[in-house]
Design an enzyme around this catalytic site. Structure first.
Site, mmCIF file in Angstrom:
data_model
loop_
_atom_site.group_PDB
_atom_site.id
_atom_site.type_symbol
_atom_site.label_atom_id
_atom_site.label_comp_id
_atom_site.label_asym_id
_atom_site.label_seq_id
_atom_site.Cartn_x
_atom_site.Cartn_y
_atom_site.Cartn_z
ATOM 1 N N ARG A 87 0.843 -1.193 0.000
ATOM 2 C CA ARG A 87 0.000 0.000 0.000
ATOM 3 C C ARG A 87 0.881 1.245 0.000
ATOM 4 N NH1 ARG A 87 -1.982 1.191 4.290
ATOM 5 N NH2 ARG A 87 -1.346 -0.491 5.669
ATOM 6 N N TYR A 227 -1.542 -3.698 -6.878
ATOM 7 C CA TYR A 227 -1.229 -4.497 -5.685
ATOM 8 C C TYR A 227 -2.221 -4.288 -4.534
ATOM 9 C CZ TYR A 227 1.757 -7.295 -2.686
ATOM 10 O OH TYR A 227 2.251 -8.306 -1.906
ATOM 11 N N LYS A 236 -9.465 -1.951 1.853
ATOM 12 C CA LYS A 236 -9.163 -0.748 2.635
ATOM 13 C C LYS A 236 -9.963 0.464 2.138
ATOM 14 C CE LYS A 236 -6.027 -3.083 4.859
ATOM 15 N NZ LYS A 236 -6.318 -3.540 6.224
ATOM 16 N N HIS A 256 -10.796 -1.463 11.615
ATOM 17 C CA HIS A 256 -9.669 -2.300 11.201
ATOM 18 C C HIS A 256 -9.470 -3.375 12.277
ATOM 19 C CE1 HIS A 256 -5.155 -2.459 9.894
ATOM 20 N NE2 HIS A 256 -5.877 -3.307 9.208
ATOM 21 N N SER A 278 -1.143 -2.845 10.680
ATOM 22 C CA SER A 278 -0.768 -3.859 9.698
ATOM 23 C C SER A 278 0.414 -4.697 10.180
ATOM 24 C CB SER A 278 -0.384 -3.186 8.390
ATOM 25 O OG SER A 278 -1.421 -2.341 7.984
ATOM 26 N N CYS A 280 0.876 -6.935 12.541
ATOM 27 C CA CYS A 280 1.137 -7.095 13.977
ATOM 28 C C CYS A 280 0.569 -8.427 14.465
ATOM 29 C CB CYS A 280 0.497 -5.970 14.785
ATOM 30 S SG CYS A 280 1.459 -4.455 14.780
ATOM 31 N N ASP A 305 -9.402 -9.088 9.451
ATOM 32 C CA ASP A 305 -8.875 -7.748 9.149
ATOM 33 C C ASP A 305 -9.862 -6.607 9.389
ATOM 34 O OD1 ASP A 305 -6.721 -6.106 8.289
ATOM 35 O OD2 ASP A 305 -7.619 -5.935 6.303
ATOM 36 N N ARG A 397 2.160 -12.016 -0.007
ATOM 37 C CA ARG A 397 0.807 -12.265 0.500
ATOM 38 C C ARG A 397 0.214 -13.560 -0.025
ATOM 39 N NH1 ARG A 397 -1.722 -8.005 3.741
ATOM 40 N NH2 ARG A 397 -0.132 -6.398 3.849
ATOM 41 N N GLU A 523 0.005 -18.709 22.952
ATOM 42 C CA GLU A 523 0.062 -18.355 24.385
ATOM 43 C C GLU A 523 -0.738 -17.075 24.678
ATOM 44 O OE1 GLU A 523 1.069 -20.552 26.253
ATOM 45 O OE2 GLU A 523 2.466 -21.758 25.053
#
Ligand code: OXD
Ligand code: MN
Length: 612
Positions: A87, A227, A236, A256, A278, A280, A305, A397, A523
């Site tokens: 992006r 892309y 988005k 988001h 993004s 994470c 997402d 991706r 965990e």
């Protein structure tokens, strides 16, 4: 840039099929065809045959590589242009009539000026190509939380991806009917072909890239990139930027956020919506597999997402996943980190910018501990472990249908949505921010989300590893002024009889040697368990200046030796000095937003300062 103009381009009426009864749609498609002058117009029906035919055509043109049909049935690899891999936030614009409405969180150009620029760029931009019309639904067809868009594109890769990511085709037109509402989304790779000109494998425009949103018109124009979020406009552009504006106007939330279901052993199922910037680990959290010690806990996926959330008649919030597939970051995905996801990728997947094995399968950094001895890298070049560069692009991706996911929640297509018990907000923070903290009430929760920050990753073009404020993980995605957005969240909370609880989390805190303090992945279930038990009023906590936190004894530790009491206290330490610096950053953010910042936010900051 464009080939020389031909005589006025005429769109024969028969190119718009009679079954398209929506007059606005017929008109818009005719107008776009006049402007962009494609060789032909194709209306997508959404069928499997159509998908297979397009993929075959792309294999023939070199845009897709068919993977080994035994190892990866019905799956493909695409390699994008090295300049078109993520992006582009600096090329993304919100062109509201009033500059102030877009806020300092968006790039802005006056709508007339932007329309003039786009008009020039789009003139003749589809010459030599097919113009595909994709009617699509964001959310289960006909759900009161869903909305319809129509994307026009000259990229067959976009059509195939949109078929995986959304619900497309004739069935959407049936729901749209003669006067239903749709968001027009116009996309071009921006590379017209002169007669006889040979196409490239990944067409894009090297010089000009624009991803533009017009809030008043609720329209999207994207030029020059093929892309991901730049080109799959349902994601988005519509489901976040335009939908966030619709949500403010209509009293709901477009966020988001992943959505997951959590069921305690023998207990009632809860749903949690969680916002992370993004890359994470959102996909991993959405598909989490509890560790053996917490085996009785069941986790299911609604979305990974985006969440669209509307208030229900019972005073609770109900969420749907507007998407029908995942466009996830491949590197780091493995049997150990996300076995559910790997299972989903076994077939029917489009991979982009991953590496290719000699036997026609895919590989990326982290998939296996030892890399294969030889590969073809994401740019098509020979690669060995000594090459000194990654084999897959860091933002490589996979595009895969949600229906392939073993952890999919049985209610994932429930048109009424699922009730939300808690919101989570998390960033990637090496220091300062504790493992988990619960906000004392809705307003405090909005403050916590508004001031969250994260270290940047490869999902966007730009510097990696810089801490930036990313309110609600929406910095690149909120279609209007953040001050107004915070106010909207405060208003929604006031309107609810049972507002969800709000938590902040940080899986990424490190010790002085740079080592992660928390194991993360499955965990994280230990933290989710505490959160659910808080929602049910049965878990203990300690009050700190920044909110409630679990004590060591409030979490389940069976089966996890790597986090002892001392590590836990490092994970949850609130360092007053670091927090004072943090508050300075909050003040800086608020200063940028001050013309529209709700006074509640300033008051929360002052209270926090006093408490510290
Ligand atoms: C994404 C992103 O691709 O947030 O989901 O960048
Ligand atoms: Mn995202």
């Amino acid at each position: 840039m464009n080939p020389p103009a031909t005589a006025a381009h005429v769109v024969p009426d028969q190119e718009i099929p009679a079954y398209v009864t929506n007059e606005k749609l017929r008109q818009w498609v005719a107008e776009v065809a006049q402007l962009t002058q494609p060789d032909r117009i194709y209306w997508c029906d959404g069928s499997q045959q159509e998908y297979d035919r397009l993929c075959n055509e792309m294999v023939a043109s070199g845009m897709l590589i068919r993977l080994n049909q035994e190892k990866r049935p019905n799956s493909y690899l695409a390699r994008s242009d090295p300049d078109d891999v993520a992006r582009m936030e600096d090329r993304t614009f919100v062109c509201s009539r009033n500059k102030e409405d877009a806020g300092p969180n968006n790039n802005w150009v006056a709508p007339e000026e932007m329309k003039a620029t786009l008009g020039r760029l789009f003139t003749g931009c589809m010459r030599g190509r097919t113009m595909y019309v994709i009617p699509y639904s964001m959310g289960p067809l006909g759900s009161h939380i869903a909305h319809i868009g129509v994307e026009i594109t000259d990229s067959p890769y976009v059509v195939a991806s949109m078929r995986i990511m959304t619900r497309i085709g004739r069935k959407v037109l049936d729901v749209l009917g003669p006067d239903g509402y749709f968001v027009p989304c116009l996309h071009s790779v921006g590379m017209p072909l002169a007669p006889g000109q040979k196409d490239v494998v990944w067409p894009s425009n090297k010089e000009h890239k624009y991803i533009v949103h017009f809030p008043e018109e609720k329209s999207i124009w994207s030029f020059g990139s093929g892309y991901g979020g730049n080109a799959l406009l349902g994601k988005k552009c519509f489901a976040l930027r335009i939908a966030s504006i619709m949500a403010k106007e209509q009293g709901w939330l477009a966020e988001h956020m992943l959505i997951l279901g959590i069921q305690p052993p023998g207990g009632r199922k809860h749903y949690i919506a969680a916002a992370f910037p993004s890359a994470c680990g959102k996909t991993n959290l959405a598909m989490l597999i509890p560790p053996p010690a917490l085996k009785g806990w069941k986790v299911t996926t609604i979305g990974e997402d985006i969440a669209w959330i509307k208030p229900g008649k019972d005073g609770r919030l109900y969420a749907i996943n507007p998407e029908a597939g995942a466009f996830g970051v491949a590197p780091g995905t493995s049997e150990a980190t996300n076995a559910n996801c790997l299972a989903a990728l076994k077939s029917n997947t489009i991979f982009t910018n991953v590496a290719l094995t000699p036997d026609g399968d895919v590989w990326w950094e982290g998939l296996t501990q030892t890399p294969p001895r030889e590969l073809t890298d994401w740019q098509g070049k020979p690669w060995t472990p000594d090459s000194g560069r990654p084999a897959a692009h860091a933002n490589a991706r996979f595009t895969v249908a949600a229906s392939q996911l073993p952890s999919l929640d049985p209610d994932w297509e429930n048109p009424g949505g699922v009730p939300i018990s808690a919101f989570l907000f998390g960033g990637r923070r090496t220091t300062t921010v504790p493992l988990v903290v619960e906000a004392s009430d809705w307003t405090h929760g909005v403050y916590l989300a508004a001031t969250m920050a994260s270290e940047t990753t490869a999902a966007i073009v730009g510097k990696v590893g810089v801490v930036r404020r990313d309110p609600f993980a929406m910095l690149p995605f909120c279609g209007y002024h953040f001050g107004d957005y915070f106010r909207h969240w405060l208003n929604i909370g006031r309107s609810l009889e049972q507002p969800p609880r709000i938590f902040g989390v940080n899986w990424f805190r490190r010790d002085g040697n740079g080592k992660f303090l928390w194991p993360g992945f499955g965990e994280n279930m230990r933290v989710l368990k505490w959160i659910i038990e808080r929602c049910e009023g049965r878990a203990g906590a300690v009050q700190t200046p920044i909110g409630s936190m679990p004590r060591y004894e409030d979490l389940e530790w069976r089966g996890l030796d790597s986090v002892d009491r001392e590590t836990f206290s490092k994970l949850t330490a609130v360092d007053a000095g670091l927090w004072r610096d943090e508050l300075k950053d909050h003040a800086e953010l608020f200063d940028k937003l001050k013309s529209r910042l709700p006074s509640e936010m300033v008051r929360q900051r002052e209270e926090l300062e006093r408490a510290l």
